[in-house]
Design a protein around this motif. Structure first.
Motif, PDB file in Angstrom:
ATOM      1  N   ILE A   1      20.627  -0.356  -0.604  1.00 18.64           N
ATOM      2  CA  ILE A   1      20.449  -0.838   0.774  1.00 18.64           C
ATOM      3  C   ILE A   1      19.762   0.230   1.614  1.00 18.64           C
ATOM      4  N   HIS A   2      20.200   1.473   1.486  1.00 23.11           N
ATOM      5  CA  HIS A   2      19.587   2.554   2.245  1.00 23.11           C
ATOM      6  C   HIS A   2      18.191   2.875   1.720  1.00 23.11           C
ATOM      7  N   ASN A   3      18.015   2.827   0.409  1.00 24.05           N
ATOM      8  CA  ASN A   3      16.724   3.178  -0.189  1.00 24.05           C
ATOM      9  C   ASN A   3      15.602   2.258   0.257  1.00 24.05           C
ATOM     10  N   ARG A   4      15.908   1.026   0.532  1.00 25.08           N
ATOM     11  CA  ARG A   4      14.872   0.059   0.908  1.00 25.08           C
ATOM     12  C   ARG A   4      14.552   0.096   2.402  1.00 25.08           C
ATOM     13  N   LYS A   5      15.211   0.965   3.149  1.00 29.03           N
ATOM     14  CA  LYS A   5      14.998   1.010   4.594  1.00 29.03           C
ATOM     15  C   LYS A   5      14.012   2.080   5.038  1.00 29.03           C
ATOM     16  N   PHE A   6      13.462   2.858   4.099  1.00 26.91           N
ATOM     17  CA  PHE A   6      12.532   3.901   4.504  1.00 26.91           C
ATOM     18  C   PHE A   6      11.468   4.118   3.435  1.00 26.91           C
ATOM     19  N   CYS A   7      10.384   4.761   3.843  1.00 26.99           N
ATOM     20  CA  CYS A   7       9.280   5.069   2.934  1.00 26.99           C
ATOM     21  C   CYS A   7       9.616   6.341   2.163  1.00 26.99           C
ATOM     22  N   ARG A   8       9.430   6.304   0.871  1.00 33.89           N
ATOM     23  CA  ARG A   8       9.731   7.477   0.048  1.00 33.89           C
ATOM     24  C   ARG A   8       8.748   8.614   0.282  1.00 33.89           C
ATOM     25  N   ARG A   9       7.510   8.272   0.613  1.00 26.42           N
ATOM     26  CA  ARG A   9       6.491   9.306   0.751  1.00 26.42           C
ATOM     27  C   ARG A   9       6.580  10.040   2.086  1.00 26.42           C
ATOM     28  N   CYS A  10       6.705   9.304   3.184  1.00 28.42           N
ATOM     29  CA  CYS A  10       6.648   9.956   4.498  1.00 28.42           C
ATOM     30  C   CYS A  10       7.970   9.895   5.272  1.00 28.42           C
ATOM     31  N   CYS A  11       9.020   9.337   4.691  1.00 27.91           N
ATOM     32  CA  CYS A  11      10.357   9.226   5.312  1.00 27.91           C
ATOM     33  C   CYS A  11      10.339   8.419   6.609  1.00 27.91           C
ATOM     34  N   ARG A  12       9.462   7.453   6.703  1.00 27.39           N
ATOM     35  CA  ARG A  12       9.380   6.603   7.881  1.00 27.39           C
ATOM     36  C   ARG A  12      10.404   5.485   7.769  1.00 27.39           C
ATOM     37  N   TYR A  13      11.213   5.281   8.812  1.00 29.84           N
ATOM     38  CA  TYR A  13      12.187   4.192   8.829  1.00 29.84           C
ATOM     39  C   TYR A  13      11.433   2.882   9.007  1.00 29.84           C
ATOM     40  N   PHE A  14      11.738   1.896   8.164  1.00 21.67           N
ATOM     41  CA  PHE A  14      11.024   0.627   8.198  1.00 21.67           C
ATOM     42  C   PHE A  14      11.556  -0.303   9.276  1.00 21.67           C
TER      43      PHE A  14
ATOM     44  N   VAL B   1       6.573  -4.159   0.078  1.00 15.48           N
ATOM     45  CA  VAL B   1       6.762  -3.536   1.383  1.00 15.48           C
ATOM     46  C   VAL B   1       5.749  -2.399   1.492  1.00 15.48           C
ATOM     47  N   THR B   2       4.892  -2.457   2.507  1.00 13.54           N
ATOM     48  CA  THR B   2       3.855  -1.456   2.698  1.00 13.54           C
ATOM     49  C   THR B   2       4.145  -0.658   3.966  1.00 13.54           C
ATOM     50  N   CYS B   3       4.140   0.663   3.839  1.00 12.78           N
ATOM     51  CA  CYS B   3       4.304   1.536   4.992  1.00 12.78           C
ATOM     52  C   CYS B   3       2.994   1.556   5.766  1.00 12.78           C
ATOM     53  N   LEU B   4       3.063   1.326   7.055  1.00 10.60           N
ATOM     54  CA  LEU B   4       1.843   1.292   7.862  1.00 10.60           C
ATOM     55  C   LEU B   4       1.377   2.678   8.274  1.00 10.60           C
ATOM     56  N   GLN B   5       2.180   3.705   8.031  1.00 11.96           N
ATOM     57  CA  GLN B   5       1.767   5.062   8.375  1.00 11.96           C
ATOM     58  C   GLN B   5       0.976   5.705   7.233  1.00 11.96           C
ATOM     59  N   CYS B   6       1.521   5.642   6.012  1.00 10.50           N
ATOM     60  CA  CYS B   6       0.869   6.334   4.897  1.00 10.50           C
ATOM     61  C   CYS B   6       0.267   5.386   3.865  1.00 10.50           C
ATOM     62  N   GLY B   7       0.599   4.091   3.925  1.00 15.27           N
ATOM     63  CA  GLY B   7       0.033   3.124   2.997  1.00 15.27           C
ATOM     64  C   GLY B   7       0.783   2.979   1.686  1.00 15.27           C
ATOM     65  N   TYR B   8       1.907   3.661   1.527  1.00 15.96           N
ATOM     66  CA  TYR B   8       2.680   3.590   0.286  1.00 15.96           C
ATOM     67  C   TYR B   8       3.268   2.197   0.121  1.00 15.96           C
ATOM     68  N   GLN B   9       3.221   1.672  -1.106  1.00 17.23           N
ATOM     69  CA  GLN B   9       3.734   0.337  -1.382  1.00 17.23           C
ATOM     70  C   GLN B   9       4.904   0.401  -2.343  1.00 17.23           C
ATOM     71  N   ARG B  10       5.940  -0.377  -2.041  1.00 18.35           N
ATOM     72  CA  ARG B  10       7.079  -0.521  -2.950  1.00 18.35           C
ATOM     73  C   ARG B  10       7.189  -1.988  -3.302  1.00 18.35           C
ATOM     74  N   ARG B  11       7.491  -2.259  -4.558  1.00 21.37           N
ATOM     75  CA  ARG B  11       7.603  -3.635  -5.016  1.00 21.37           C
ATOM     76  C   ARG B  11       9.007  -3.876  -5.578  1.00 21.37           C
ATOM     77  N   TYR B  12       9.585  -5.012  -5.187  1.00 22.41           N
ATOM     78  CA  TYR B  12      10.908  -5.388  -5.646  1.00 22.41           C
ATOM     79  C   TYR B  12      10.847  -6.810  -6.191  1.00 22.41           C
ATOM     80  N   PRO B  13      11.437  -7.056  -7.352  1.00 18.98           N
ATOM     81  CA  PRO B  13      11.459  -8.437  -7.859  1.00 18.98           C
ATOM     82  C   PRO B  13      12.417  -9.295  -7.042  1.00 18.98           C
ATOM     83  N   LEU B  14      12.025 -10.535  -6.850  1.00 19.70           N
ATOM     84  CA  LEU B  14      12.879 -11.490  -6.145  1.00 19.70           C
ATOM     85  C   LEU B  14      13.786 -12.159  -7.151  1.00 19.70           C
ATOM     86  N   LYS B  15      15.056 -12.272  -6.824  1.00 20.82           N
ATOM     87  CA  LYS B  15      15.982 -12.967  -7.700  1.00 20.82           C
ATOM     88  C   LYS B  15      15.903 -14.468  -7.420  1.00 20.82           C
ATOM     89  N   LYS B  16      15.970 -15.250  -8.469  1.00 21.43           N
ATOM     90  CA  LYS B  16      15.957 -16.687  -8.300  1.00 21.43           C
ATOM     91  C   LYS B  16      17.348 -17.166  -7.926  1.00 21.43           C
TER      92      LYS B  16
END
Length: 108
Positions: A58-71, A88-103
């Motif tokens: 829950i906490h890991n998905r709330k911020f950017c890993r590269r620039c520590c920006r709160y989402f 989820v794309t950070c608008l400051q540094c452009g880092y992208q994280r991808r999460y699979p959606l559960k059915k």
């Protein structure tokens, strides 16, 4: 022997502080103080690294890993759903994280 078990461990105290810092980051972001929310995230990560604690998902998905920006959706991050993957794309540094959606169970 019993007094040792009564004292909270350093890791439990660290987890509580991390929860408090993420709560504060959420409050600062709601007020528009994005720099203060970023500082809370950085401090929470420092505590977790020092005490060797993994942040929960829950906490890991709330911020950017590269620039520590709160989402904050639409302000600091862009969220897209495509073919069962949340991006989820950070608008400051452009880092992208991808999460699979559960059915859902009813769709199976």
């Amino acid at each position: 022997m019993g007094s040792r078990n009564r004292r909270p461990s350093r890791k439990n105290i660290a987890r509580e502080r991390i929860d408090i810092l993420f709560y504060q980051a959420e409050r600062f972001a709601a007020e528009g103080e994005l720099n203060l929310s970023d500082l809370c995230v950085k401090r929470a990560r420092q505590i977790a690294m020092r005490e060797r604690i993994r942040l929960c998902a829950i906490h890991n998905r709330k911020f950017c890993r590269r620039c520590c920006r709160y989402f904050v959706p639409a302000k600091t991050s862009r969220i897209r759903i495509y073919r069962g993957v949340v991006t989820v794309t950070c608008l400051q540094c452009g880092y992208q994280r991808r999460y699979p959606l559960k059915k859902r169970r009813d769709q199976r």
